[in-house]
Design a protein around this motif. Structure first.
Motif, PDB file in Angstrom:
ATOM      1  N   ILE A   4      10.555   8.658   0.540  1.00  0.00           N
ATOM      2  CA  ILE A   4      11.400   7.218   1.014  1.00  0.00           C
ATOM      3  C   ILE A   4      12.770   7.920   1.134  1.00  0.00           C
ATOM      4  O   ILE A   4      13.501   8.277   0.186  1.00  0.00           O
ATOM      5  N   THR A   5      13.124   7.496   2.509  1.00  0.00           N
ATOM      6  CA  THR A   5      14.556   7.895   2.862  1.00  0.00           C
ATOM      7  C   THR A   5      15.495   6.599   3.217  1.00  0.00           C
ATOM      8  O   THR A   5      16.695   6.728   3.419  1.00  0.00           O
ATOM      9  N   LYS A   6      14.690   5.282   3.242  1.00  0.00           N
ATOM     10  CA  LYS A   6      15.871   4.270   3.737  1.00  0.00           C
ATOM     11  C   LYS A   6      15.060   3.092   2.720  1.00  0.00           C
ATOM     12  O   LYS A   6      13.857   3.006   2.099  1.00  0.00           O
ATOM     13  N   VAL A   7      16.244   2.230   2.013  1.00  0.00           N
ATOM     14  CA  VAL A   7      15.998   1.108   1.194  1.00  0.00           C
ATOM     15  C   VAL A   7      14.792   0.167   1.777  1.00  0.00           C
ATOM     16  O   VAL A   7      14.030  -0.361   1.018  1.00  0.00           O
ATOM     17  N   SER A   8      14.750   0.046   3.145  1.00  0.00           N
ATOM     18  CA  SER A   8      13.688  -0.931   3.752  1.00  0.00           C
ATOM     19  C   SER A   8      12.325  -0.307   3.566  1.00  0.00           C
ATOM     20  O   SER A   8      11.162  -0.957   3.605  1.00  0.00           O
ATOM     21  N   GLU A   9      12.168   1.010   3.252  1.00  0.00           N
ATOM     22  CA  GLU A   9      10.806   1.554   3.034  1.00  0.00           C
ATOM     23  C   GLU A   9      10.259   1.381   1.744  1.00  0.00           C
ATOM     24  O   GLU A   9       9.086   1.577   1.398  1.00  0.00           O
ATOM     25  N   ILE A  12       6.673  -2.603  -3.055  1.00  0.00           N
ATOM     26  CA  ILE A  12       6.312  -2.812  -4.683  1.00  0.00           C
ATOM     27  C   ILE A  12       5.460  -1.749  -5.058  1.00  0.00           C
ATOM     28  O   ILE A  12       5.693  -1.299  -6.204  1.00  0.00           O
ATOM     29  N   ASP A  13       4.700  -1.134  -4.120  1.00  0.00           N
ATOM     30  CA  ASP A  13       3.715  -0.120  -4.642  1.00  0.00           C
ATOM     31  C   ASP A  13       4.500   1.003  -5.137  1.00  0.00           C
ATOM     32  O   ASP A  13       4.347   1.775  -5.960  1.00  0.00           O
ATOM     33  N   GLU A  14       5.524   1.403  -4.107  1.00  0.00           N
ATOM     34  CA  GLU A  14       6.618   2.659  -4.690  1.00  0.00           C
ATOM     35  C   GLU A  14       7.317   2.358  -5.875  1.00  0.00           C
ATOM     36  O   GLU A  14       7.537   3.228  -6.675  1.00  0.00           O
ATOM     37  N   LEU A  15       7.554   1.053  -6.143  1.00  0.00           N
ATOM     38  CA  LEU A  15       8.139   0.861  -7.442  1.00  0.00           C
ATOM     39  C   LEU A  15       7.219   0.970  -8.524  1.00  0.00           C
ATOM     40  O   LEU A  15       7.714   1.216  -9.637  1.00  0.00           O
ATOM     41  N   VAL A  16       6.086   0.586  -8.648  1.00  0.00           N
ATOM     42  CA  VAL A  16       4.933   0.589  -9.384  1.00  0.00           C
ATOM     43  C   VAL A  16       4.701   2.105  -9.935  1.00  0.00           C
ATOM     44  O   VAL A  16       4.897   2.426 -10.980  1.00  0.00           O
ATOM     45  N   ASN A  17       4.948   2.998  -8.985  1.00  0.00           N
ATOM     46  CA  ASN A  17       4.619   4.306  -9.114  1.00  0.00           C
ATOM     47  C   ASN A  17       5.769   4.904  -9.798  1.00  0.00           C
ATOM     48  O   ASN A  17       5.808   5.846 -10.609  1.00  0.00           O
ATOM     49  N   TYR A  18       7.260   4.301  -9.213  1.00  0.00           N
ATOM     50  CA  TYR A  18       8.469   5.079  -9.791  1.00  0.00           C
ATOM     51  C   TYR A  18       8.721   4.613 -11.326  1.00  0.00           C
ATOM     52  O   TYR A  18       9.021   5.442 -12.218  1.00  0.00           O
ATOM     53  N   LEU A  19       8.249   3.334 -11.640  1.00  0.00           N
ATOM     54  CA  LEU A  19       8.063   2.969 -12.809  1.00  0.00           C
ATOM     55  C   LEU A  19       6.882   3.321 -14.053  1.00  0.00           C
ATOM     56  O   LEU A  19       7.025   3.005 -15.057  1.00  0.00           O
TER      57      LEU A  19
END
Length: 107
Positions: A4-9, A12-19
């Protein structure tokens, strides 16, 4: 997981993985969507850099890849503390440093 290199990318799934969340209910997804929106608004208001622009040449949050980690950390803080706001008194030092590097509204 993709880079992920942009905020727009950030999804919610990315957040789930990060958290590191396992099973996420629809209610939790709605909360995460709210955290994501608040984080983007916070960065934009702090720096005076708009989230989006009609003109591709204009500066936006996507112009700076370091805002990606800021979004993640802000969302994590809101999730961990179950708050729908960012507390300026206890803001993460990394977040503050990155935002201060890009602020456009020095008064």
């Amino acid at each position: 997981m993709k880079e992920i290199t942009k905020v727009s990318e950030i999804t919610i799934d990315e957040l789930v993985n990060y958290l590191r969340l396992s099973e996420v209910s629809e209610e939790e997804k709605i909360e995460l969507k709210t955290y994501l929106k608040i984080a983007k608004n916070y960065i934009s208001n702090y720096t005076s850099i708009p989230e989006k622009s009609e003109n591709e040449k204009d500066e936006t949050l996507d112009s700076y890849s370091d805002f990606v980690i800021v979004v993640y950390v802000l969302c994590q803080d809101m999730h961990d503390n179950r708050t729908m706001y960012v507390d300026n008194k206890s803001i993460n030092k990394t977040v503050q440093t990155i935002l201060d590097m890009h602020t456009r509204n020095n008064i």
